[in-house]
Design an enzyme around this catalytic site. Structure first.
Site, PDB file in Angstrom:
ATOM      1  N   ILE A 621       0.825  -1.205   0.000  1.00 12.19           N
ATOM      2  CA  ILE A 621       0.000   0.000   0.000  1.00 12.19           C
ATOM      3  C   ILE A 621       0.856   1.250   0.000  1.00 12.19           C
ATOM      4  O   ILE A 621       0.333   2.348  -0.076  1.00 12.19           O
ATOM      5  CB  ILE A 621      -0.989   0.014   1.193  1.00 12.19           C
ATOM      6  CG1 ILE A 621      -0.251  -0.231   2.504  1.00 12.19           C
ATOM      7  CG2 ILE A 621      -2.084  -0.998   0.996  1.00 12.19           C
ATOM      8  CD1 ILE A 621      -1.154  -0.122   3.716  1.00 12.19           C
ATOM      9  N   GLY A 622       2.165   1.091   0.069  1.00 16.59           N
ATOM     10  CA  GLY A 622       3.017   2.270   0.011  1.00 16.59           C
ATOM     11  C   GLY A 622       4.450   1.839  -0.141  1.00 16.59           C
ATOM     12  O   GLY A 622       4.792   0.684   0.109  1.00 16.59           O
ATOM     13  N   ARG A 623       5.266   2.756  -0.606  1.00 19.54           N
ATOM     14  CA  ARG A 623       6.660   2.418  -0.751  1.00 19.54           C
ATOM     15  C   ARG A 623       7.478   3.686  -0.693  1.00 19.54           C
ATOM     16  O   ARG A 623       6.969   4.767  -0.876  1.00 19.54           O
ATOM     17  CB  ARG A 623       6.887   1.676  -2.059  1.00 19.54           C
ATOM     18  CG  ARG A 623       6.246   2.396  -3.216  1.00 19.54           C
ATOM     19  CD  ARG A 623       6.412   1.686  -4.497  1.00 19.54           C
ATOM     20  NE  ARG A 623       6.584   0.269  -4.363  1.00 19.54           N
ATOM     21  CZ  ARG A 623       6.167  -0.612  -5.261  1.00 19.54           C
ATOM     22  NH1 ARG A 623       5.539  -0.197  -6.320  1.00 19.54           N
ATOM     23  NH2 ARG A 623       6.379  -1.879  -5.116  1.00 19.54           N
ATOM     24  N   PHE A 626      12.570   3.783   2.372  1.00 15.93           N
ATOM     25  CA  PHE A 626      12.778   2.913   3.521  1.00 15.93           C
ATOM     26  C   PHE A 626      12.386   1.475   3.237  1.00 15.93           C
ATOM     27  O   PHE A 626      12.657   0.593   4.016  1.00 15.93           O
ATOM     28  CB  PHE A 626      11.929   3.422   4.689  1.00 15.93           C
ATOM     29  CG  PHE A 626      10.486   3.571   4.307  1.00 15.93           C
ATOM     30  CD1 PHE A 626       9.651   2.467   4.320  1.00 15.93           C
ATOM     31  CD2 PHE A 626       9.965   4.786   3.896  1.00 15.93           C
ATOM     32  CE1 PHE A 626       8.324   2.576   3.933  1.00 15.93           C
ATOM     33  CE2 PHE A 626       8.648   4.894   3.517  1.00 15.93           C
ATOM     34  CZ  PHE A 626       7.826   3.796   3.530  1.00 15.93           C
ATOM     35  N   GLY A 627      11.702   1.202   2.130  1.00 15.98           N
ATOM     36  CA  GLY A 627      11.186  -0.140   1.886  1.00 15.98           C
ATOM     37  C   GLY A 627       9.727  -0.035   1.536  1.00 15.98           C
ATOM     38  O   GLY A 627       9.299   0.942   0.944  1.00 15.98           O
ATOM     39  N   VAL A 629       5.399  -0.695   2.464  1.00 17.40           N
ATOM     40  CA  VAL A 629       4.355  -0.826   3.485  1.00 17.40           C
ATOM     41  C   VAL A 629       3.291  -1.779   2.941  1.00 17.40           C
ATOM     42  O   VAL A 629       2.856  -1.633   1.804  1.00 17.40           O
ATOM     43  CB  VAL A 629       3.713   0.541   3.790  1.00 17.40           C
ATOM     44  CG1 VAL A 629       2.699   0.388   4.906  1.00 17.40           C
ATOM     45  CG2 VAL A 629       4.762   1.557   4.157  1.00 17.40           C
ATOM     46  N   LYS A 643       5.119  -1.858   8.015  1.00 14.88           N
ATOM     47  CA  LYS A 643       6.223  -1.159   7.333  1.00 14.88           C
ATOM     48  C   LYS A 643       7.501  -1.975   7.497  1.00 14.88           C
ATOM     49  O   LYS A 643       7.990  -2.157   8.608  1.00 14.88           O
ATOM     50  CB  LYS A 643       6.354   0.216   7.968  1.00 14.88           C
ATOM     51  CG  LYS A 643       7.455   1.067   7.425  1.00 14.88           C
ATOM     52  CD  LYS A 643       7.262   2.491   7.909  1.00 14.88           C
ATOM     53  CE  LYS A 643       8.586   3.200   8.082  1.00 14.88           C
ATOM     54  NZ  LYS A 643       8.423   4.503   8.714  1.00 14.88           N
ATOM     55  N   ASP A 741       9.979  15.174   7.367  1.00 13.77           N
ATOM     56  CA  ASP A 741       9.483  14.813   6.028  1.00 13.77           C
ATOM     57  C   ASP A 741       7.981  15.070   5.957  1.00 13.77           C
ATOM     58  O   ASP A 741       7.208  14.184   5.617  1.00 13.77           O
ATOM     59  CB  ASP A 741       9.833  13.350   5.721  1.00 13.77           C
ATOM     60  CG  ASP A 741       9.797  13.054   4.226  1.00 13.77           C
ATOM     61  OD1 ASP A 741       9.764  14.020   3.437  1.00 13.77           O
ATOM     62  OD2 ASP A 741       9.796  11.875   3.852  1.00 13.77           O
TER      63      ASP A 741
END
Ligand code: NAG
Ligand code: NAG
Ligand code: NAG
Ligand code: NAG
Ligand code: NAG
Ligand code: NAG
Ligand code: NAG
Ligand code: NAG
Ligand code: NAG
Ligand code: NAG
Length: 834
Positions: A621-623, A626-627, A629, A643, A741
């Site tokens: 669902i996200g990126r 950091f890697g 999610v 995460k 951020d």
């Protein structure tokens, strides 16, 4: 009005109203392969296509169109294995355009082989052109503009001949048109099948009679012979309720069936598909005809009534049909229809993520080859060397080229399941792949790799690892055994030695070892087989952190001193270091466990539990840097966002635990809260509450942002919520925290659109109460960075406030902080606003 024949007279009503359309706003008419500009008989200005395309050859085709001899220019693409694209700038970011293209072959090359190819718009395969069936061939599409450039491409197919195109036209359409009735089919391209002016008998109507330059054809060939001819009526209409704005000359003719009570249009369609049908009715008669409307036998409207002097339209969608039968059955007076349009609804596949696209571009550049990779890697057709699943790049095979090293960009291809880089002159260590958590097959054979590197153990889905024919030296690292799914490990023809780690001694793994110095699980057979001096082992334990130089010097030092005592000394040291490392690990683990028990609400998850919760990391669902999610579901049914950090962003054990401590203390209604974490082996995983509303960025710029824009009051509420969250970080929490951020994608929304700030992953604590700033390496996101922080590298809360200001501007203007086009002033939101 008792005589039915009386319907065949013309009705002359009111005065004729024609809205003159001045100019050709937004028209773009390209004469493909043409060299000069000219105005045609309708005063449309035509231009050469050279500013919009760089490839292809040009020609002029002369053919007889009916009795007329016609010359038309054309651009064709011989020997093209790829797509050839027109790139057309779109001035209007959110609007609907008509794209019309004309293809002519007429045996211009004397080969008698009409080409077959695909036309695509953006990521959609818009149509298959087969000039053997029809020549010339005209296609028309309605396209909802979603980017600042439209790629209109010709895609060749094997042995399909050279794609060719003669005309390309862009016409803006009225706002709000061609939406009604097809709300259940979002993200579709409309490919025109029919646009018919009923009752019209002469040649087509288009610009300037239709100011939008749609082409309306006569219905002569579709209506059965027994129907009466059309009527031409002069009238004025109130068009305000029809967004499509069919032009008056089209509405002034209609087909009215005088002698029977059923009128039917039978229209063949090109293949099975979903269709969008619009029927137009104009009250041109002094009566109120009413009738039932059937489409393919289904009643879509009963007792439809046309009111005098009014225009109305009926919008219908039909799924999976291959022919169309429009039937009107009279109830009162006679069936009547004035115009209709039929469109095939073509899927527009989602685009690949921008991270993937830019990574692929960088990789292409690093090969020094023009691989023809442009636009979207997966759609309309995947590029060479690539396989996709939907819009995810899952396989990349580059071989027999000169790559030399695995650049960090490969680590951005987070969806890769297969990576084949055999015979690409790779040297040194295996690196930069640690983030590829879906990678199942990695083929690095036939290279000059010398070291395993430290990242292989992060490839948690790895099943096949082919390292044959490299120059790998030393021992096989123990941590390969942590790869639970690994079942083939090919180490043939390397320079490996020493026993294989016991962690790999499983029935499930096939290990191929031939062609190495000495490689088995048993130490004793190894000693027997090996003729090398047995002092090699300690070197490998002591030196690794010193990297290459130390390793190279050691044999020299050993050689100069030459004493066996020194060797023994070395062994002792190494054994000491090795043991203390084990002790450190052991004591550390227990300390961690005791710590964890003190941590109140936060749950400690095992890696297995995480895997189950995320169904083996199924849905991303996200990126970010950091890697990734992943969406997860806890056994109690609660949804969570998981995460997973990958190597580069991983903190040391202590920092990680510190951060968990810190995060676990932060509870605020406008901050996303931590549910738990997992810290096992090398995995650092944070489990957060899941917010189903998506991010503010999704709402401002995502696919649905045009359809359901956030209201002002919502925007205000989101701004206030986010401000409260930040204020708590800055002033309410102990220690104070600088987010570092702040951006739209880090503001998440819950079901009720309450906003919460997330991702303090980059957070910096201001520990001392009197500290005014922290000096750091600049981190954050381009477009949001405080220029002062950037130049001084001194971080204060004010940097967050600056970024928050950018978020406010985005909320107001609805545009991203950086757009990659336009003038420098409009490129950057802050400059633009200034
Ligand atoms: C075409 O028409 C425009 C005005 O509509 C005029 O400015 C232009 O010079 C014409 N071009 C040619 C090649 O005749
Ligand atoms: C085209 O424009 C010229 C002058 O710009 C005008 O004289 C002519 O009548 C126009 N033709 C049409 C068909 O509108
Ligand atoms: C087409 O081009 C040929 C030569 O290129 C020329 O002789 C002919 O007159 C042109 N025909 C028309 C209709 O312009
Ligand atoms: C953008 O589209 C709107 C309506 O669709 C129109 O009013 C406006 O003039 C267009 N702007 C440009 C620059 O084409
Ligand atoms: C069709 O065109 C002819 C001339 O081309 C014209 O006389 C006639 O009026 C037109 N008919 C209609 C219905 O527009
Ligand atoms: C057109 O119809 C709308 C309602 O459908 C009405 O509000 C408007 O006043 C009408 N316009 C004219 C010019 O009659
Ligand atoms: C079209 O549909 C009508 C009834 O809906 C039917 O009577 C007619 O036969 C159909 N025509 C064809 C060609 O299928
Ligand atoms: C059709 O609708 C009109 C009004 O729109 C109504 O007066 C008439 O009775 C209806 N006819 C039938 C058969 O339902
Ligand atoms: C490796 O690639 C080169 C071309 O770059 C080719 O000549 C050679 O045969 C390839 N070797 C193998 C083992 O595939
Ligand atoms: C890796 O690539 C080489 C060279 O094409 C091939 O021979 C080998 O079978 C591949 N390995 C796997 C596991 O597919």
């Amino acid at each position: 009005m008792d005589s039915r024949n009386s319907w065949t007279i013309f009705f002359l009503l009111h005065s004729f109203l024609f809205v003159a359309f001045s100019g050709q706003d937004g028209f773009l008419s390209l004469s493909c392969g043409g060299t000069t500009s000219f105005n045609d008989s309708s005063n449309i200005s035509w231009f050469s296509d050279t500013p919009y395309i760089t490839t292809g050859k040009t020609t002029t085709i002369n053919y007889n169109d009916g009795s007329l001899s016609t010359n038309v220019s054309a651009r064709f693409f011989p020997h093209s294995k790829r797509r050839a694209c027109y790139r057309i700038p779109m001035s209007n970011a959110t609007s609907l355009i008509l794209v019309r293209a004309k293809f002519v072959y007429k045996n211009y090359d004397g080969l008698g082989k009409p080409p077959i190819f695909y036309v695509s718009l953006g990521t959609a395969i818009a149509a298959k052109i087969n000039l053997a069936r029809k020549d010339p061939w005209i296609e028309e599409f309605l396209w909802e503009v979603n980017k600042d450039t439209l790629a209109c491409c010709l895609n060749s197919i094997p042995s399909g001949g050279s794609p060719i195109i003669s005309l390309l036209e862009i016409r803006p359409l009225p706002k709000g048109s061609y939406i009604k009735g097809k709300e259940n089919f979002p993200n579709k391209l409309l490919r025109m099948s029919y646009r018919v002016d009923c009752g019209h008998i002469n040649e087509s109507i288009r610009y300037p009679m239709d100011p939008y330059d749609r082409i309306w054809n006569s219905d002569r060939s579709f209506i059965p012979f027994h129907a009466t001819s059309g009527f031409k009526i002069k009238n004025s209409f109130n068009q305000s309720n029809i967004f499509e704005k069919p032009p008056a000359p089209v509405l002034q003719t209609g087909r009215v069936l005088a002698r029977r009570n059923i009128m039917a249009y039978n229209l063949p369609l090109e293949g099975l598909g979903d269709y969008y049908i619009i029927l137009y009715f104009a009250g041109i008669l002094p009566v109120f005809p009413s009738f039932d409307v059937f489409i393919n036998g289904d009643l879509v409207k009963s007792n439809y009534t046309i009111k005098r002097s009014e225009i109305s339209a009926l919008y219908v969608t039909k799924k999976r049909i291959s022919s169309l039968n429009i039937t009107l059955r009279s109830i009162n007076f006679y069936p009547q229809i004035n115009a209709f349009e039929v469109y095939n609804m073509v899927d527009i596949p989602p685009e690949a993520s921008s991270t993937t696209v830019s990574a692929m571009q960088v990789i292409q550049q690093s090969t020094g080859l023009d691989l023809g990779w442009q636009d979207d890697p997966c759609s309309p057709f995947p590029w060479d060397h690539i396989h996709c699943e939907g819009n995810l790049v899952i396989s990349l095979a580059l071989s027999d080229i000169n790559l030399r090293s695995i650049s960090p960009t490969f680590g951005d291809l987070l969806d890769l399941k297969t990576l084949d880089l055999h015979n690409t002159s790779l040297a040194g260590e295996i690196q930069n792949l640690g983030s590829l958590q879906s990678l199942a097959k990695l083929n690095l054979s036939f290279n000059q790799l010398t070291s395993f590197g430290e990242e292989l153990e992060n490839l948690i889905s790895l099943q096949i690892l082919d390292l044959r024919d490299n120059s790998l030296r030393g021992v096989v690292p123990d941590n390969l055994g942590e790869l639970e799914d690994l079942h083939l490990l090919n180490l043939e023809n390397n320079k490996l030695q020493g026993p294989l780690p016991q962690s790999l001694n499983k029935d499930t793994i096939e290990i191929r070892t031939s062609g190495n110095l000495c490689l088995t699980f048993s130490t004793t057979t190894c000693d027997d087989a090996s003729s090398n001096p047995p002092i090699v082992e300690p070197q490998l334990i002591i030196i690794p952190k010193k990297k290459n130089h130390g390793q190279n010097h050691l044999p020299i030092i050993l050689g100069t001193i030459g004493g066996a005592t020194f060797t023994i000394f070395l062994i002792c040291i190494s054994v000491y270091i090795y043991n203390s490392k084990i002790r450190y690990r052991a004591s550390h683990t227990t300390r961690e466990e005791t710590d964890m028990r003190n941590w109140g609400a936060e749950k400690v998850f095992t890696y297995k539990e995480i895997k189950v919760a995320t169904s083996n990391f199924k849905e991303i669902i996200g990126r970010g840097g950091f890697g990734s999610v992943y969406l997860g579901k806890l056994p109690n049914g609660k949804s969570v966002a998981v995460k997973v950090r990958f190597d580069k962003s991983q903190l040391g054990v202590d920092s990680f635990i510190n951060e968990i401590h810190l995060l676990s203390k932060i509870r605020h209604q406008n901050l996303v809260s931590l549910e738990g974490f997992c810290h096992e082996a090398k995995h650092q995983i944070l489990v957060y509450e899941y917010l189903p509303g998506g991010s503010l960025a999704d709402h401002l710029y995502g696919a649905n942002s045009h359809k359901t824009p956030l209201s002002w009051i919502r925007r205000l509420k989101i701004a206030v919520d986010a401000a409260k969250g930040l204020d708590y970080l800055h002033n309410g929490s102990e220690p104070r925290i600088i987010h570092r951020d702040v951006k739209c994608s880090n503001i998440l929304l819950d079901m009720d659109l309450n906003a919460k700030v997330c991702d303090f992953g980059l957070s910096k604590q201001v520990t001392k109460a009197d500290a005014t700033h922290v000096t750091t390496v600049v981190k954050g996101t381009a477009g949001y960075l405080d220029p002062e922080y950037y130049s001084t590298q001194q971080l204060t809360e004010k940097s967050d406030v600056y970024s928050f200001g950018v978020v406010l501007l985005e909320l107001i203007c609805g545009r991203e902080p950086l757009i990659h086009s336009g003038t420098p002033d409009s490129f950057n939101l802050v400059l633009w606003v200034t």
